[in-house]
Design a protein around this motif. Sequence first.
Motif, short mmCIF file in Angstrom:
data_model
loop_
_atom_site.label_atom_id
_atom_site.label_comp_id
_atom_site.label_asym_id
_atom_site.label_seq_id
_atom_site.Cartn_x
_atom_site.Cartn_y
_atom_site.Cartn_z
N MET A 1 -32.35 8.81 -25.83
CA MET A 1 -31.51 7.71 -25.37
C MET A 1 -31.57 6.50 -26.28
SD MET A 1 -33.60 5.95 -22.25
CE MET A 1 -35.12 5.05 -22.54
N ARG B 1 -26.60 6.05 -22.07
CA ARG B 1 -26.40 6.75 -20.78
C ARG B 1 -26.47 8.26 -21.01
NH1 ARG B 1 -22.78 5.43 -16.00
NH2 ARG B 1 -22.83 3.36 -16.95
N GLU B 2 -27.17 8.96 -20.13
CA GLU B 2 -27.24 10.42 -20.23
C GLU B 2 -26.04 11.02 -19.50
OE1 GLU B 2 -30.51 14.02 -19.95
OE2 GLU B 2 -30.92 12.11 -18.93
N THR B 3 -25.29 11.86 -20.23
CA THR B 3 -24.12 12.52 -19.67
C THR B 3 -24.29 14.03 -19.80
OG1 THR B 3 -22.84 12.66 -21.72
CG2 THR B 3 -22.77 10.55 -20.52
N ALA B 4 -23.31 14.76 -19.31
CA ALA B 4 -23.35 16.22 -19.43
C ALA B 4 -23.31 16.66 -20.88
CB ALA B 4 -22.17 16.82 -18.65
N ASP B 5 -22.75 15.80 -21.74
CA ASP B 5 -22.64 16.13 -23.16
C ASP B 5 -23.72 15.48 -24.01
OD1 ASP B 5 -20.28 17.65 -22.73
OD2 ASP B 5 -19.12 15.78 -22.66
N PHE C 1 -26.46 12.01 -24.71
CA PHE C 1 -26.55 10.56 -24.54
C PHE C 1 -25.34 9.89 -25.18
CE2 PHE C 1 -30.96 11.93 -24.15
CZ PHE C 1 -31.33 11.26 -22.99
N ALA C 2 -24.75 8.91 -24.48
CA ALA C 2 -23.54 8.25 -24.95
C ALA C 2 -23.69 6.74 -24.82
CB ALA C 2 -22.33 8.72 -24.16
#
Length: 306
Positions: A158, A136-140, A142-143
């Motif tokens: 990703m 998942r792409e987040t503000a920080d 890919f998580a």
Amino acid sequence: MAALERVVAVLLLALVAIAPAGQAAELLDDKPRIAVVSAFQPEWLALRADLAEGREHTINGRTFVTGTLAGKDVVLFLSGVSMVNAAMTTQSALDRFSVTSVVFSGIAGGVDPALNIGDVVVADQWGQYLEAVFARETADGFAIPPFMEEGEFDGFGMIVPRPVGVARDGASGEEARFWFPSDPGLLEIARKVAGELDLAACAAENKCLSEKPKIVVGGNGVSGQAFVDNAAFREYVHATFAAKVLDMESAAVAHVAYANGVPFVAVRSLSDLAGGGEGANEMATFMALASTNSANVVKALLEKMP
């Protein structure tokens, strides 16, 4: 009572009818043989041309040819391109023939900058580098999901690599594994071959390599479901996995061999640089040359195998 007896008789007949499905498949040939596997036609033709006493067998539409090659009893077959095809056909061979070891012959893309087109790599181990989480792409950045443990390898955007679950006979449960080993004895034979064999340097129409090709034994190889022709991804694969070469089948065959406890080794000749060349991908130009070099190494390996 008669009705009950008829019901019982029908059930017994049904059980008899389905029983064979749960039994092991019958061997098509019980002579101990080395499985020699190629991914697609050019590699297959380079080996089959030297096969003696060939006899064809068909399993699920695939042709398996028993005979002798380089003085050894073999079963030769095409895996088909892709991880799924390679796993399926290799397991079919192990189920229907008495296989003592598996040797894969084929072309590949080079990702180690120290290697050139035409070089042959016999890797120590193989990983399935596209077994992955699409993060998942987040503000920080890919998580991966919070319920997953962090993996061993950094991702490419990703795409975050993960180990694969493996079950095998005698194990207490499924194990998570990324690397699948080549057989140490077969690697030692490959080292002897590397010191003795000269490889071809010119393809048809006088298309010759700029560097004399060499055989490299050791290091890592990776396999996945994608044909790679991308310089940035090539650099990532080399840096992340310390890989020398990538392809679309070897790690799948190594996985099947490991699960079945059968010795394995893959011989891969570089037909292209997986996007690292200055111009367009050169696989079409050097595929036949790479296939011939790989096949010649395999035949030399077979000659020295016990």
